[in-house]
Design an enzyme around this catalytic site. Structure first.
Site, PDB file in Angstrom:
ATOM      1  N   ARG A 151       5.204   0.919   0.895  1.00  0.00           N
ATOM      2  CA  ARG A 151       4.255   0.403   1.837  1.00  0.00           C
ATOM      3  C   ARG A 151       3.501   1.738   2.717  1.00  0.00           C
ATOM      4  O   ARG A 151       4.249   2.829   2.892  1.00  0.00           O
ATOM      5  CB  ARG A 151       5.031  -0.512   3.047  1.00  0.00           C
ATOM      6  CG  ARG A 151       5.349  -1.699   2.120  1.00  0.00           C
ATOM      7  CD  ARG A 151       6.128  -2.625   3.391  1.00  0.00           C
ATOM      8  NE  ARG A 151       6.795  -3.889   2.618  1.00  0.00           N
ATOM      9  CZ  ARG A 151       8.093  -3.975   2.538  1.00  0.00           C
ATOM     10  NH1 ARG A 151       8.727  -2.961   2.587  1.00  0.00           N
ATOM     11  NH2 ARG A 151       8.540  -5.095   1.773  1.00  0.00           N
ATOM     12  N   LYS A 175      10.744  -3.299   6.204  1.00  0.00           N
ATOM     13  CA  LYS A 175      10.644  -4.259   7.240  1.00  0.00           C
ATOM     14  C   LYS A 175      12.103  -4.462   7.670  1.00  0.00           C
ATOM     15  O   LYS A 175      13.192  -4.499   6.767  1.00  0.00           O
ATOM     16  CB  LYS A 175      10.229  -5.603   6.640  1.00  0.00           C
ATOM     17  CG  LYS A 175       8.732  -5.452   6.096  1.00  0.00           C
ATOM     18  CD  LYS A 175       8.110  -6.801   5.811  1.00  0.00           C
ATOM     19  CE  LYS A 175       6.839  -6.520   5.437  1.00  0.00           C
ATOM     20  NZ  LYS A 175       5.889  -7.786   4.981  1.00  0.00           N
ATOM     21  N   HIS A 243      -2.299  -0.694   0.028  1.00  0.00           N
ATOM     22  CA  HIS A 243      -1.469  -1.795  -0.296  1.00  0.00           C
ATOM     23  C   HIS A 243      -1.940  -2.045  -1.877  1.00  0.00           C
ATOM     24  O   HIS A 243      -1.189  -2.576  -2.740  1.00  0.00           O
ATOM     25  CB  HIS A 243      -1.744  -3.156   0.329  1.00  0.00           C
ATOM     26  CG  HIS A 243      -0.449  -3.626   0.536  1.00  0.00           C
ATOM     27  ND1 HIS A 243       0.785  -3.385   1.160  1.00  0.00           N
ATOM     28  CD2 HIS A 243      -0.156  -5.100   0.104  1.00  0.00           C
ATOM     29  CE1 HIS A 243       1.647  -4.209   0.988  1.00  0.00           C
ATOM     30  NE2 HIS A 243       1.256  -5.289   0.602  1.00  0.00           N
ATOM     31  N   ARG A 246       0.158  -0.230  -4.087  1.00  0.00           N
ATOM     32  CA  ARG A 246       1.562  -1.160  -4.312  1.00  0.00           C
ATOM     33  C   ARG A 246       1.330  -2.089  -5.426  1.00  0.00           C
ATOM     34  O   ARG A 246       2.327  -2.341  -6.076  1.00  0.00           O
ATOM     35  CB  ARG A 246       1.861  -1.441  -2.808  1.00  0.00           C
ATOM     36  CG  ARG A 246       3.260  -2.351  -2.694  1.00  0.00           C
ATOM     37  CD  ARG A 246       3.607  -2.489  -1.316  1.00  0.00           C
ATOM     38  NE  ARG A 246       4.612  -3.749  -0.958  1.00  0.00           N
ATOM     39  CZ  ARG A 246       5.760  -3.336  -1.117  1.00  0.00           C
ATOM     40  NH1 ARG A 246       6.203  -2.079  -1.452  1.00  0.00           N
ATOM     41  NH2 ARG A 246       6.597  -4.447  -0.922  1.00  0.00           N
ATOM     42  N   HIS A 269      11.518  -6.324  -1.479  1.00  0.00           N
ATOM     43  CA  HIS A 269      11.335  -7.755  -1.181  1.00  0.00           C
ATOM     44  C   HIS A 269      12.580  -8.378  -0.712  1.00  0.00           C
ATOM     45  O   HIS A 269      13.504  -8.047  -1.345  1.00  0.00           O
ATOM     46  CB  HIS A 269      10.778  -8.445  -2.209  1.00  0.00           C
ATOM     47  CG  HIS A 269       9.107  -8.356  -2.565  1.00  0.00           C
ATOM     48  ND1 HIS A 269       8.291  -8.302  -3.864  1.00  0.00           N
ATOM     49  CD2 HIS A 269       8.201  -7.650  -1.577  1.00  0.00           C
ATOM     50  CE1 HIS A 269       7.055  -8.207  -3.442  1.00  0.00           C
ATOM     51  NE2 HIS A 269       7.128  -7.704  -2.233  1.00  0.00           N
ATOM     52  N   TYR A 278       3.185 -11.259  -8.617  1.00  0.00           N
ATOM     53  CA  TYR A 278       2.397 -10.058  -9.666  1.00  0.00           C
ATOM     54  C   TYR A 278       2.943 -10.674 -11.175  1.00  0.00           C
ATOM     55  O   TYR A 278       1.808 -10.135 -11.911  1.00  0.00           O
ATOM     56  CB  TYR A 278       3.356  -8.887  -9.378  1.00  0.00           C
ATOM     57  CG  TYR A 278       3.180  -8.443  -7.941  1.00  0.00           C
ATOM     58  CD1 TYR A 278       2.023  -7.724  -7.889  1.00  0.00           C
ATOM     59  CD2 TYR A 278       4.259  -8.428  -7.201  1.00  0.00           C
ATOM     60  CE1 TYR A 278       1.800  -7.237  -6.587  1.00  0.00           C
ATOM     61  CE2 TYR A 278       4.067  -7.734  -6.003  1.00  0.00           C
ATOM     62  CZ  TYR A 278       2.758  -7.344  -5.555  1.00  0.00           C
ATOM     63  OH  TYR A 278       2.811  -6.720  -4.128  1.00  0.00           O
TER      64      TYR A 278
END
Length: 297
Positions: A151, A175, A243, A246, A269, A278
């Site tokens: 990211r 995150k 992004h 990504r 994730h 995806y």
């Protein structure tokens, strides 16, 4: 109570500065709505009906009808309220959670935008990068995004000590400050070496890996503009952001047979559902090939 909530997000939940600021803005907007519409000073006093009214106003375009928000934006603001009221319930500031009865708007299922493998090839093979500190750094930024799928926030906060050319890995913090180690291809070795060499010529010493010419940590807008500029040379996509690289990383891995669970780990994730989006891109590609090649397609 708002400040206490923000500290809870900062220190206990490890939310990013960007997310905390967004939550703060959402709560301040909601509080202003309560005061204007119901003459209530505190969000703690709000009911489910009041929350629905606020969401309806945002979907309709605000008080003027000109500031209509998308379902995605309204859902994100509702998520901020949901976290806030969960915190209040935990603290004993309220006894009933008004968000329990709230349903968020249905969001359209947009597939992730990605750059084709052909255009990625053009970017790295045909586009000429200046032989300057900025040119060498900018190429490495693009290579790093596409080679690792990290990211934007992870790239600008990456430390010099976390780029390991001996093991060909980088360490990033995603995150909730979740740490992950990502392998990088051997081809990046020469670009990392070239960047470090240019950086040393300018005697730039900082804990962060990517710096500007003054030796300062890069900021998000600066990196966004770098990516937007170079992607604009090879693709006509409307979105040309970090992004998108990504998305391209994940889509190309799956197109070439990568295991979805491995891609999930590489992307950082929390659950497989976030990665499965995806696979839809790969499915659409298969459908297109089928339609073009099958006699009855």
């Amino acid at each position: 109570m708002l400040e206490k909530f923000l500290n809870y997000l900062r220190f206990e939940r490890n939310f990013s500065k960007h997310t905390i600021l967004s939550y703060q803005n959402d709560l301040e907007q909601f509080t202003a709505f309560l005061k204007r519409t119901y003459e209530i000073e505190k969000a703690e006093e709000a009911t489910s009906t009041m929350i629905r009214s606020w969401m309806a106003e945002m979907m309709a375009g605000g008080t003027t009808g000109k500031d209509k928000l998308s379902a995605r934006s309204v859902t994100r603001k509702a998520s901020a309220l949901r976290t806030f009221y969960h915190f209040l319930l935990k603290e004993g500031a309220i006894t009933l959670d008004p968000m329990v009865k709230i349903s968020t708007p249905k969001m359209p299922s947009n597939l992730p935008v990605f750059v084709t493998q052909k255009d990625i090839g053009t970017l790295f093979k045909d586009i000429e990068f200046p032989k300057t500190f900025e040119g060498v750094r900018d190429r490495l930024i693009l290579e790093m995004f596409y080679a690792t799928g990290i990211r934007l926030s992870e790239l600008i906060t990456m430390k010099e000590a976390n780029v390991n050319m001996y093991n060909l890995t980088i360490k990033v913090f995603g995150k909730r400050a979740k740490e992950r180690i990502i392998p990088i291809p051997g081809i990046l070795k020469e670009y990392v070496s070239a960047y470090r060499s240019e950086r040393n010529k300018l005697a730039l010493k900082e804990e962060y890996f990517f710096l500007n010419e003054k030796g300062e940590q890069l900021y998000e807008k600066q990196v966004y503009l770098i990516v937007h500029n170079y992607l604009g040379m090879v693709t006509t996509l409307h979105k040309k952001s970090p992004h998108v690289l990504r998305h391209s990383f994940a889509t190309h891995l799956l197109d070439n047979g990568a295991d979805i669970n491995s891609v999930k780990e590489l992307l950082g994730h929390a659950n497989l559902a976030a990665t499965q989006v995806y696979t839809h891109n790969s499915l659409e590609k298969l459908k297109k090939v089928y339609k073009q090649a099958h006699p009855r397609g």
